[in-house]
Design an enzyme around this catalytic site. Structure first.
Site, PDB file in Angstrom:
ATOM      1  N   CYS A  97      60.935  31.145   9.839  1.00 34.97           N
ATOM      2  CA  CYS A  97      59.886  32.154  10.025  1.00 34.97           C
ATOM      3  C   CYS A  97      60.087  32.858  11.371  1.00 34.97           C
ATOM      4  CB  CYS A  97      58.502  31.524   9.885  1.00 34.97           C
ATOM      5  SG  CYS A  97      57.178  32.737   9.627  1.00 34.97           S
ATOM      6  N   HIS A 175      58.519  28.521   4.989  1.00 34.25           N
ATOM      7  CA  HIS A 175      58.322  27.305   5.778  1.00 34.25           C
ATOM      8  C   HIS A 175      58.722  26.053   5.000  1.00 34.25           C
ATOM      9  CE1 HIS A 175      56.154  28.864   9.324  1.00 34.25           C
ATOM     10  NE2 HIS A 175      55.713  29.804   8.486  1.00 34.25           N
ATOM     11  N   GLU A 177      59.490  23.306   6.238  1.00 35.09           N
ATOM     12  CA  GLU A 177      59.052  22.121   6.989  1.00 35.09           C
ATOM     13  C   GLU A 177      57.594  21.759   6.738  1.00 35.09           C
ATOM     14  OE1 GLU A 177      57.115  25.245   9.443  1.00 35.09           O
ATOM     15  OE2 GLU A 177      58.756  25.091   8.018  1.00 35.09           O
TER      16      GLU A 177
END
Length: 235
Positions: A97, A175, A177
């Site tokens: 990002c 994202h 993660e």
């Protein structure tokens, strides 16, 4: 193997990416640029580590724009210099990002406002599902990358480039993660109001994120594995 993880704020963590890197034997060193008490005034001073000596660098997301000199002009130049040097040294970088936008900018691209924000879980169009699965991936961004010279777009949707590779580095707009706890923090730190402004129900987003945990974990593993073996490990 040593991995440097750049956390730009206290709310964002390496999460599923960090967990998979640890499973691959990486020792993670995490640094936080903006401390919690400066979250709403992020114009702090920060000395970034040198790019040398690391086997891998991960640059995570942030609630600010790479081009917002008023907010982060005091430190963004240091990060761009770090990412640029890492690229020239051949140190693999995974940008997520904001981290992807910083990587693009460091290498001669830029960042601009997206035609609309993306908040929530979305699928993307990918040229290589074994490297970048089509999702669903968690998104929360208002900007998009203009890719640097020589970069190859790997995935996209109607809003922006969703993944690109350049040298031994990979940038992703989404994202991989993300965890439910981090979504909860985003909502608490003002994200809930942002959701309402853009027609997203915060409680539904949180519940959906919780339900997506197994899929998110599997997708993150596939992405990290592909990055390590096919991008970061490339000659």
């Amino acid at each position: 193997m040593r991995a440097l993880v750049l956390m730009h704020d206290h709310a964002t963590e390496p999460g599923l990416i960090g967990a998979r890197l640890c499973e691959h034997g990486y020792d993670l060193t995490t640094v936080t640029v903006v401390p919690e008490d400066r979250y709403h005034s992020p114009d702090v001073s920060f000395d970034f580590p040198d790019a040398e000596g690391w086997d891998l660098i991960v640059s995570l997301g942030a609630p600010w724009s790479v081009y917002d000199e008023t907010a982060i002009g005091s430190w963004i130049g240091g990060e761009l210099a770090l990412l640029r040097k890492a690229h020239h040294l051949g140190v693999p970088v995974l940008g997520v990002c904001f981290g992807a936008q910083a990587l693009a900018t460091a290498l001669g691209g830029s960042v601009e406002a997206a035609p609309r924000p993306e908040i929530g879980w979305t699928r993307i169009d990918t040229d290589d599902a074994s490297l970048i699965p089509d999702g669903p991936w968690f998104q929360w961004h208002y900007d998009r990358c203009v890719l640097p010279p020589g970069a190859t777009e790997v995935a996209r949707n109607a809003v922006c480039a969703q993944a690109f590779r350049t040298g031994r580095s990979l940038g992703v707009q989404f994202h991989p993660e993300i965890t439910t706890d981090v979504v909860r923090r985003y909502l608490h730190l003002g994200g809930g109001k942002q959701c309402v402004r853009h027609g997203v129900d915060p409680e539904e987003l949180l519940a959906h994120s919780r339900a997506m945990e197994p899929v998110a974990r599997d997708n993150a593993r596939r992405l990290v594995d592909g990055f390590l073996h096919r991008v970061g490990g490339a000659d």
